[in-house]
Design a protein around this motif. Structure first.
Motif, PDB file in Angstrom:
ATOM      1  N   VAL A  61       0.661  -0.907  -0.275  1.00 17.24           N
ATOM      2  CA  VAL A  61      -0.218   0.204  -0.015  1.00 17.24           C
ATOM      3  C   VAL A  61       1.048   1.050  -0.236  1.00 17.24           C
ATOM      4  O   VAL A  61       1.413   1.247   0.666  1.00 17.24           O
ATOM      5  N   LYS A  62       0.987   2.437  -0.924  1.00  9.41           N
ATOM      6  CA  LYS A  62       1.111   3.300  -0.863  1.00  9.41           C
ATOM      7  C   LYS A  62       0.611   4.525   0.065  1.00  9.41           C
ATOM      8  O   LYS A  62      -0.877   4.683  -0.432  1.00  9.41           O
ATOM      9  N   VAL A  63       1.349   5.490   0.154  1.00  7.73           N
ATOM     10  CA  VAL A  63       0.939   6.593   1.187  1.00  7.73           C
ATOM     11  C   VAL A  63       0.760   7.755   0.587  1.00  7.73           C
ATOM     12  O   VAL A  63       1.763   7.985  -0.033  1.00  7.73           O
ATOM     13  N   ASN A  64      -0.257   8.839  -0.225  1.00  3.18           N
ATOM     14  CA  ASN A  64      -0.066   9.751  -0.880  1.00  3.18           C
ATOM     15  C   ASN A  64      -0.798  11.502   0.003  1.00  3.18           C
ATOM     16  O   ASN A  64      -1.982  10.659   0.771  1.00  3.18           O
ATOM     17  N   ALA A  65      -0.090  12.688  -0.053  1.00  4.21           N
ATOM     18  CA  ALA A  65      -0.101  13.010   1.239  1.00  4.21           C
ATOM     19  C   ALA A  65      -1.068  14.130  -0.154  1.00  4.21           C
ATOM     20  O   ALA A  65      -0.029  15.055  -0.838  1.00  4.21           O
ATOM     21  N   ASN A  66      -2.433  14.902   0.045  1.00  2.39           N
ATOM     22  CA  ASN A  66      -2.670  15.815  -1.174  1.00  2.39           C
ATOM     23  C   ASN A  66      -1.832  17.511  -0.058  1.00  2.39           C
ATOM     24  O   ASN A  66      -2.696  16.861   1.233  1.00  2.39           O
ATOM     25  N   LEU A  67      -1.842  18.864  -0.798  1.00  4.18           N
ATOM     26  CA  LEU A  67      -2.228  20.004  -0.520  1.00  4.18           C
ATOM     27  C   LEU A  67      -2.302  21.208  -1.406  1.00  4.18           C
ATOM     28  O   LEU A  67      -2.656  20.202  -2.491  1.00  4.18           O
ATOM     29  N   GLY A  68      -2.638  22.040  -1.046  1.00  3.92           N
ATOM     30  CA  GLY A  68      -3.237  22.394  -2.143  1.00  3.92           C
ATOM     31  C   GLY A  68      -3.160  23.985  -1.498  1.00  3.92           C
ATOM     32  O   GLY A  68      -4.357  24.259  -0.241  1.00  3.92           O
ATOM     33  N   GLN A  72      -9.753  30.862  -1.512  1.00  2.76           N
ATOM     34  CA  GLN A  72     -10.653  30.721   0.087  1.00  2.76           C
ATOM     35  C   GLN A  72      -9.452  30.604   0.440  1.00  2.76           C
ATOM     36  O   GLN A  72      -9.207  31.297   2.245  1.00  2.76           O
ATOM     37  N   ALA A  73      -8.303  29.948   0.284  1.00  2.41           N
ATOM     38  CA  ALA A  73      -7.719  29.367   1.618  1.00  2.41           C
ATOM     39  C   ALA A  73      -5.694  29.277   1.211  1.00  2.41           C
ATOM     40  O   ALA A  73      -5.869  28.728  -0.187  1.00  2.41           O
ATOM     41  N   ILE A  74      -5.225  30.932   1.026  1.00  2.15           N
ATOM     42  CA  ILE A  74      -3.877  31.007  -0.148  1.00  2.15           C
ATOM     43  C   ILE A  74      -2.733  30.895   1.707  1.00  2.15           C
ATOM     44  O   ILE A  74      -3.157  31.999   2.422  1.00  2.15           O
ATOM     45  N   ASP A  75      -2.099  30.002   1.923  1.00  2.00           N
ATOM     46  CA  ASP A  75      -0.909  30.021   2.794  1.00  2.00           C
ATOM     47  C   ASP A  75      -0.313  28.627   2.297  1.00  2.00           C
ATOM     48  O   ASP A  75      -0.238  27.842   3.245  1.00  2.00           O
ATOM     49  N   TYR A  76       0.658  29.530   1.825  1.00  2.00           N
ATOM     50  CA  TYR A  76       1.462  28.560   1.015  1.00  2.00           C
ATOM     51  C   TYR A  76       2.464  27.833   2.631  1.00  2.00           C
ATOM     52  O   TYR A  76       3.214  27.212   2.853  1.00  2.00           O
ATOM     53  N   GLU A  77       2.917  29.363   3.526  1.00  2.00           N
ATOM     54  CA  GLU A  77       4.109  28.571   4.130  1.00  2.00           C
ATOM     55  C   GLU A  77       3.001  27.411   4.844  1.00  2.00           C
ATOM     56  O   GLU A  77       3.504  26.219   5.389  1.00  2.00           O
ATOM     57  N   GLY A  78       1.638  27.287   5.488  1.00  2.00           N
ATOM     58  CA  GLY A  78       1.305  26.045   5.818  1.00  2.00           C
ATOM     59  C   GLY A  78       1.193  24.853   5.047  1.00  2.00           C
ATOM     60  O   GLY A  78       1.558  24.185   5.652  1.00  2.00           O
ATOM     61  N   GLU A  79       1.252  25.012   4.037  1.00  2.00           N
ATOM     62  CA  GLU A  79       1.274  24.142   2.814  1.00  2.00           C
ATOM     63  C   GLU A  79       2.816  23.307   2.542  1.00  2.00           C
ATOM     64  O   GLU A  79       2.983  21.913   2.798  1.00  2.00           O
ATOM     65  N   LEU A  80       3.414  24.051   2.619  1.00  2.00           N
ATOM     66  CA  LEU A  80       4.715  23.638   3.046  1.00  2.00           C
ATOM     67  C   LEU A  80       5.072  23.052   4.267  1.00  2.00           C
ATOM     68  O   LEU A  80       6.042  21.683   4.154  1.00  2.00           O
ATOM     69  N   ALA A  91       5.618   9.695   3.747  1.00  2.00           N
ATOM     70  CA  ALA A  91       5.080   9.844   2.538  1.00  2.00           C
ATOM     71  C   ALA A  91       4.977   9.002   1.024  1.00  2.00           C
ATOM     72  O   ALA A  91       6.406   9.497   0.780  1.00  2.00           O
ATOM     73  N   ASP A  92       4.701   7.809   0.308  1.00  2.00           N
ATOM     74  CA  ASP A  92       5.897   7.465  -0.305  1.00  2.00           C
ATOM     75  C   ASP A  92       5.028   9.295  -1.920  1.00  2.00           C
ATOM     76  O   ASP A  92       5.933   8.961  -3.049  1.00  2.00           O
ATOM     77  N   THR A  93       4.376   9.886  -2.010  1.00  2.00           N
ATOM     78  CA  THR A  93       3.990  10.487  -2.943  1.00  2.00           C
ATOM     79  C   THR A  93       3.613  11.964  -2.451  1.00  2.00           C
ATOM     80  O   THR A  93       3.113  11.666  -1.394  1.00  2.00           O
ATOM     81  N   VAL A  94       3.315  13.012  -2.995  1.00  2.00           N
ATOM     82  CA  VAL A  94       2.910  14.398  -2.697  1.00  2.00           C
ATOM     83  C   VAL A  94       2.231  15.013  -3.868  1.00  2.00           C
ATOM     84  O   VAL A  94       3.204  15.512  -4.581  1.00  2.00           O
ATOM     85  N   MET A  95       1.266  15.418  -3.763  1.00  2.00           N
ATOM     86  CA  MET A  95       0.530  15.778  -5.144  1.00  2.00           C
ATOM     87  C   MET A  95      -0.078  17.202  -4.207  1.00  2.00           C
ATOM     88  O   MET A  95      -0.852  17.390  -3.425  1.00  2.00           O
ATOM     89  N   ASP A  96      -0.100  17.869  -5.604  1.00  2.00           N
ATOM     90  CA  ASP A  96      -0.001  19.794  -5.339  1.00  2.00           C
ATOM     91  C   ASP A  96      -0.986  19.556  -5.838  1.00  2.00           C
ATOM     92  O   ASP A  96      -1.935  19.314  -7.254  1.00  2.00           O
ATOM     93  N   LEU A  97      -2.709  20.423  -5.434  1.00  2.00           N
ATOM     94  CA  LEU A  97      -3.739  19.088  -5.993  1.00  2.00           C
ATOM     95  C   LEU A  97      -4.402  21.696  -5.756  1.00  2.00           C
ATOM     96  O   LEU A  97      -6.004  21.872  -5.615  1.00  2.00           O
ATOM     97  N   SER A  98      -3.221  22.184  -5.604  1.00  2.00           N
ATOM     98  CA  SER A  98      -4.138  23.785  -5.271  1.00  2.00           C
ATOM     99  C   SER A  98      -5.465  24.055  -6.887  1.00  2.00           C
ATOM    100  O   SER A  98      -4.760  23.765  -8.029  1.00  2.00           O
ATOM    101  N   THR A  99      -6.167  25.040  -6.994  1.00  2.00           N
ATOM    102  CA  THR A  99      -6.873  25.635  -7.043  1.00  2.00           C
ATOM    103  C   THR A  99      -7.508  26.546  -7.715  1.00  2.00           C
ATOM    104  O   THR A  99      -7.848  27.550  -8.175  1.00  2.00           O
TER     105      THR A  99
END
Length: 101
Positions: A61-68, A72-80, A91-99
């Motif tokens: 099983v792989k672990v993926n972490a989503n962030l973005g 309505q929520a712009i917090d670059y430091e929090g995402e980092l 985590a095996d992967t990290v995905m940026d789902l920013s919209t």
């Protein structure tokens, strides 16, 4: 070099060989899964994948972490901070789902 095309010819790419080693499964199992469409080894044409992994039938099983951010929520430091925590936790992967933002 396309891993699936090469797998169908029985020729593993370096990423496929490493994925088999990291998964602890025979290389032939990864090649067969790629050819059958039951396993993928994610790749990126723009940059090298640091830790190739196999995803699919018979693999761990792989672990993926989503962030973005969103409009309505712009917090670059929090995402980092989320990225750092995910990497530290293994985590095996990290995905940026920013919209937006």
């Amino acid at each position: 070099m396309n891993a699936v095309t090469e797998a169908k010819k029985g020729r593993p790419t370096p990423a496929v060989e490493l994925a088999a080693k990291l998964e602890g499964v025979p290389l032939e199992a990864i090649l067969q899964g790629l050819a059958d469409g039951t396993i993928v080894v994610p790749a990126n044409r723009v940059r090298e994948v640091r830790k190739p992994c196999g995803i699919g039938r018979g693999l761990r099983v792989k672990v993926n972490a989503n962030l973005g951010t969103s409009p309505q929520a712009i917090d670059y430091e929090g995402e980092l901070e989320k990225v750092a925590a995910a990497v530290a936790a293994g985590a095996d992967t990290v995905m940026d789902l920013s919209t937006g933002g």
